[in-house]
Enzyme design. Structure first.
Site, PDB file in Angstrom:
ATOM      1  N   SER A  93       0.518  13.392 -10.166  1.00 21.28           N
ATOM      2  CA  SER A  93      -0.412  13.554 -11.157  1.00 21.28           C
ATOM      3  C   SER A  93      -0.158  14.676 -11.880  1.00 21.28           C
ATOM      4  O   SER A  93       0.636  15.468 -11.476  1.00 21.28           O
ATOM      5  CB  SER A  93      -1.853  13.915 -10.175  1.00 21.28           C
ATOM      6  OG  SER A  93      -2.283  12.846  -9.273  1.00 21.28           O
TER       7      SER A  93
HETATM    8  N1  SAH Z   1      -0.926  12.931  -4.369  1.00 19.81           N
HETATM    9  C1  SAH Z   1       0.384  12.201  -5.361  1.00 19.81           C
HETATM   10  C2  SAH Z   1       0.195  11.457  -6.481  1.00 19.81           C
HETATM   11  C3  SAH Z   1       0.043   9.959  -5.940  1.00 19.81           C
HETATM   12  S1  SAH Z   1      -0.071   8.766  -7.003  1.00 19.81           S
HETATM   13  C4  SAH Z   1       1.289  13.318  -5.541  1.00 19.81           C
HETATM   14  O1  SAH Z   1       0.990  14.625  -5.597  1.00 19.81           O
HETATM   15  O2  SAH Z   1       2.578  12.639  -6.113  1.00 19.81           O
HETATM   16  C5  SAH Z   1      -1.455   7.836  -5.997  1.00 19.81           C
HETATM   17  C6  SAH Z   1      -0.596   7.208  -4.531  1.00 19.81           C
HETATM   18  O3  SAH Z   1      -1.486   6.635  -3.963  1.00 19.81           O
HETATM   19  C7  SAH Z   1       0.598   6.528  -4.704  1.00 19.81           C
HETATM   20  O4  SAH Z   1       1.618   6.891  -4.394  1.00 19.81           O
HETATM   21  C8  SAH Z   1       0.072   5.035  -4.136  1.00 19.81           C
HETATM   22  O5  SAH Z   1       1.197   4.285  -3.595  1.00 19.81           O
HETATM   23  C9  SAH Z   1      -0.683   5.574  -3.176  1.00 19.81           C
HETATM   24  N2  SAH Z   1      -1.864   4.622  -2.741  1.00 19.81           N
HETATM   25  C10 SAH Z   1      -2.565   3.539  -3.512  1.00 19.81           C
HETATM   26  N3  SAH Z   1      -3.244   2.958  -2.691  1.00 19.81           N
HETATM   27  C11 SAH Z   1      -3.044   3.333  -1.386  1.00 19.81           C
HETATM   28  C12 SAH Z   1      -3.850   3.105  -0.043  1.00 19.81           C
HETATM   29  N4  SAH Z   1      -4.514   2.246   0.285  1.00 19.81           N
HETATM   30  N5  SAH Z   1      -3.356   3.891   0.951  1.00 19.81           N
HETATM   31  C13 SAH Z   1      -2.163   4.876   0.973  1.00 19.81           C
HETATM   32  N6  SAH Z   1      -1.682   5.149  -0.311  1.00 19.81           N
HETATM   33  C14 SAH Z   1      -2.076   4.535  -1.322  1.00 19.81           C
END
Ligand code: SAH
Length: 228
Positions: free
Chosen positions: A65
């Site tokens: 993000s």
């Molecule tokens: N917090 C992260 C941003 C991640 S983007 C950072 O600091 O880099 C959102 C993430 O959520 C992605 O990696 C995606 O694979 C994950 N995601 C999406 N649906 C999910 C679920 N049901 N359970 C766990 N992770 C999930």
């Protein structure tokens, strides 16, 4: 490749221009954003872009993000240091590192094993010992380790996932998550008081979809804009 001092000064500038000027004011949040090396959480080729005002690709069609969004969600969840926190959507592990600095124990859940493995490795290399990275469907939470004083969801949910709601501590458990459809979501702050959940809507945001049982179906969700 930039030196440590160069990254330090890019990070200081990021805090000043992207966070303080946009209203992030919690001193503990600003202090952590000044310290956590965001460039360690992206691939070598993207390091020079790590402190830009945008999300960046991290593989598996996912993104780390934008710094402002990480700071805003962290400020909204309002940690004082003793909390047990659940993060849904580990991605690069950057938000998890920020949470580790501000809470007692962090559990973070990622659906893609490759991302979870890489995030776990970076967090360990940076010396974070108060975090556990789990692979699984975070829309169902992590009931065995709950309840949580705070839950932060970094992928967009179509509606507030019931299991996450019930894994908040009863007295003042707080969750920050984006809720909406594939094009636009609002960042919501949910506060639990017994069996009442107070919901406050904040700003419009755009996140990758939460894919899972209490999220979107696989492949019907959106693919994020190519921001680089
Ligand atoms: N917090 C992260 C941003 C991640 S983007 C950072 O600091 O880099 C959102 C993430 O959520 C992605 O990696 C995606 O694979 C994950 N995601 C999406 N649906 C999910 C679920 N049901 N359970 C766990 N992770 C999930």
């Amino acid at each position: 490749m930039a030196t440590k001092d160069e990254f330090d000064s890019l990070r200081a500038e990021m805090v000043e221009k992207q966070l303080i000027q946009r209203g992030i004011h919690n001193p503990r949040v600003l202090d952590v954003m000044r310290r956590v090396p965001r460039h360690e959480f992206v691939t070598t080729e993207l390091r020079h872009l790590a402190y830009r005002d945008c999300p960046l690709p991290i593989g598996d069609n996912q993104t780390i993000s934008q710094p402002y969004i990480v700071a805003l969600m962290t400020e909204l969840v309002n940690l004082s240091g003793h909390e047990r926190v659940l993060e849904v959507g580990t991605g690069s592990g950057y938000q998890a590192a920020v949470l580790c600095e501000l809470a007692a124990q962090v559990y973070t859940l990622e659906r893609f094993p490759r991302l979870a493995e890489r995030a776990g490795r970076v967090l360990a290399e940076l010396g974070y010992t108060n975090v556990e990275v789990h692979v699984g469907d975070g829309s169902q939470g992590l009931p065995d380790m709950g309840p949580y004083d705070a839950i932060l969801v970094t992928a967009a949910a179509p509606a507030l996932p019931g299991p996450l709601r019930s894994q908040l501590t009863e007295r003042g458990g707080r969750m920050v998550l984006p809720v909406g459809d594939d094009r636009r979501q609002y960042l919501e702050v949910v506060t639990r008081m017994g069996n009442r959940w107070e919901i406050e809507q904040t700003i419009p945001v755009r996140f990758v979809p939460l894919v899972g049982r209490y999220g979107f179906m696989p492949r019907t969700g959106i693919v994020p804009d190519d921001t680089v």
